[in-house]
Design an enzyme around this catalytic site. Structure first.
Site, PDB file in Angstrom:
ATOM      1  N   ARG A  55      50.578  12.164  58.145  1.00  0.00           N
ATOM      2  CA  ARG A  55      50.920  13.337  58.974  1.00  0.00           C
ATOM      3  C   ARG A  55      52.182  14.018  58.443  1.00  0.00           C
ATOM      4  O   ARG A  55      52.274  15.248  58.440  1.00  0.00           O
ATOM      5  CB  ARG A  55      51.098  12.911  60.438  1.00  0.00           C
ATOM      6  CG  ARG A  55      51.210  14.096  61.385  1.00  0.00           C
ATOM      7  CD  ARG A  55      51.180  13.700  62.841  1.00  0.00           C
ATOM      8  NE  ARG A  55      52.387  12.980  63.245  1.00  0.00           N
ATOM      9  CZ  ARG A  55      52.625  12.559  64.479  1.00  0.00           C
ATOM     10  NH1 ARG A  55      51.723  12.764  65.433  1.00  0.00           N
ATOM     11  NH2 ARG A  55      53.729  11.917  64.784  1.00  0.00           N
TER      12      ARG A  55
ATOM     13  N   LYS B 189      55.062  18.655  62.575  1.00  0.00           N
ATOM     14  CA  LYS B 189      56.146  18.035  63.357  1.00  0.00           C
ATOM     15  C   LYS B 189      57.472  18.550  62.811  1.00  0.00           C
ATOM     16  O   LYS B 189      58.090  17.948  61.925  1.00  0.00           O
ATOM     17  CB  LYS B 189      56.044  16.504  63.297  1.00  0.00           C
ATOM     18  CG  LYS B 189      56.762  15.833  64.446  1.00  0.00           C
ATOM     19  CD  LYS B 189      56.251  14.430  64.673  1.00  0.00           C
ATOM     20  CE  LYS B 189      57.067  13.685  65.714  1.00  0.00           C
ATOM     21  NZ  LYS B 189      56.966  14.200  67.073  1.00  0.00           N
TER      22      LYS B 189
ATOM     23  N   GLU C  67      49.863  20.961  75.567  1.00  0.00           N
ATOM     24  CA  GLU C  67      50.693  19.748  75.587  1.00  0.00           C
ATOM     25  C   GLU C  67      52.064  20.086  76.166  1.00  0.00           C
ATOM     26  O   GLU C  67      52.367  21.248  76.436  1.00  0.00           O
ATOM     27  CB  GLU C  67      50.826  19.145  74.194  1.00  0.00           C
ATOM     28  CG  GLU C  67      51.605  20.012  73.218  1.00  0.00           C
ATOM     29  CD  GLU C  67      51.850  19.319  71.881  1.00  0.00           C
ATOM     30  OE1 GLU C  67      52.012  18.090  71.851  1.00  0.00           O
ATOM     31  OE2 GLU C  67      51.909  20.032  70.869  1.00  0.00           O
TER      32      GLU C  67
HETATM   33  C1  COI Z   1      57.868  10.997  69.482  1.00  0.00           C
HETATM   34  O1  COI Z   1      57.164  10.766  70.462  1.00  0.00           O
HETATM   35  O2  COI Z   1      58.028  10.180  68.583  1.00  0.00           O
HETATM   36  C2  COI Z   1      58.558  12.257  69.311  1.00  0.00           C
HETATM   37  O3  COI Z   1      58.820  12.617  68.204  1.00  0.00           O
HETATM   38  C3  COI Z   1      58.971  13.020  70.481  1.00  0.00           C
HETATM   39  C4  COI Z   1      60.442  13.225  70.537  1.00  0.00           C
HETATM   40  C5  COI Z   1      60.671  14.199  71.609  1.00  0.00           C
HETATM   41  C6  COI Z   1      61.219  11.975  70.789  1.00  0.00           C
END
Ligand code: COI
Length: 330
Positions: free
Chosen positions: A73, A175, A209
């Site tokens: 990813r 991301k 989401e």
């Molecule tokens: C995760 O769930 O790993 C994320 O990257 C979300 C983040 C807001 C802590």
């Protein structure tokens, strides 16, 4: 334990990309990274990251959850931002090495060591708005963590936002920090006005989401969540829960659904947020057009609990890893 993400393992891994190649990674004590003020990341947001966890089992060894899927990813995120793509083996080995080096800092399950690979564009050129960063730094930071949402396993409150999107259509599944920046203002407003923990972004009524996690509806028979498209993050926890749900006999429905359907469904379905940080966190209340709506009886439901336990049992070694999701680190 301290607030999620505020304490770090002593060591991190770092690798540089220059002259078209990744250099040998190093593992060193966590320390500031000197960057030129013209670095591409500061101006044109060339950055992406990952978030996943390593668990320490009773045998003293660590297990990393879905390492190779997260590496893949991150490669996709880098490609979508036109950044140097980390080699899969290079990144996987950086993660494995950094987990091994910090193994003493991994708390006992269900707490874990959160892993945060991060890629930044470091080209020194403030004119490079329309050209990619040909230099980069990749690092893997670690953080011993517990629950992400303050207050432990309490049911969360979500504000339903049926106009705004969490981010842009083309970057939703990347991301990258900008997506979280875009969700921040609406999330702070929702907290202030309604005491909401998160905003559920549903642009044009399409349930997508929240700022920090995927969303799902769960009944005794079915798990319903949005079908994969580029508008939202393809969560590994989402995928794991769906696979485990299938194994447990739930009908898995990955399809688009509307806010109207959602409001009707919460009389028969539990709601939950899935994510590495969130795990599978129960949702107890929704706020829609200023009105509070209870999800079932407002309490954490048995189906989300069952699925979360099934996931945590694999992560902690209490159930067999039949999907080959774990990478052992000695
Ligand atoms: C995760 O769930 O790993 C994320 O990257 C979300 C983040 C807001 C802590």
């Amino acid at each position: 334990m301290a607030q999620f993400g505020t304490v770090f393992g002593d060591y991190f891994a770092i690798a540089r990309y220059a002259d078209g190649t990744w250099q040998q990674p190093e593992i060193t004590r966590v320390a500031p990274i000197p960057l030129h003020p013209a670095a591409h990341v500061f101006h044109y947001a060339s950055t992406c990251f990952e978030g996943f966890k390593a668990y320490r089992w009773e045998d003293g060894k660590a297990r990393i959850f879905r390492l190779h899927d997260h590496v893949a990813r991150m490669q996709k995120s880098a490609a979508s931002l036109c950044m140097p793509i980390p080699d899969a083996d290079l990144l996987a080995n950086m993660v494995i090495d950094v987990v091994a080096k910090n193994i003493q800092d991994i708390p006992a399950p269900p707490s874990s060591l959160y892993l945060r690979p991060t890629l930044i564009g470091t080209l020194e050129n403030i004119g490079a708005a329309a050209s990619p960063s040909t230099e980069a730094i990749l690092f893997v930071l670690t953080s011993p963590v517990d629950d992400y949402f303050e207050g432990g396993a309490r049911p969360l409150k979500l504000l339903i936002e049926d106009q705004k999107a969490r981010t842009t259509e083309q970057l939703g599944s990347t991301k990258t920090g900008g997506n979280y920046a875009a969700a921040l203002g609406p999330t702070l407003d929702a907290k202030e006005k309604y005491g909401a923990d998160q905003v559920l972004f549903c642009p044009g009524g399409d349930v997508q989401e929240t700022g920090a996690a995927n969303f799902m509806l769960i009944s005794d028979e079915e798990i319903l969540t949005k079908a994969l498209d580029t508008s939202f993050l393809h969560g590994m926890t989402r995928d794991s829960i769906l696979r485990l749900g299938e194994n447990l006999g739930y009908k898995v429905s990955e399809r688009n659904f509307t806010v109207d359907e959602l409001l009707e469904a919460v009389t028969t379905h539990e709601a939950a947020l899935s994510g590495t940080a969130a795990s599978l966190a129960p949702v107890g209340r929704l706020v829609h057009k200023g009105k509070e709506i209870s999800v079932m009886d407002g309490k954490p439901g048995p189906n989300a609990e069952r699925l979360r336990t099934a996931l945590q049992n694999i992560q902690c070694g209490a159930a067999p890893d039949t999907h080959n999701w774990l990478t052992e680190v000695a």
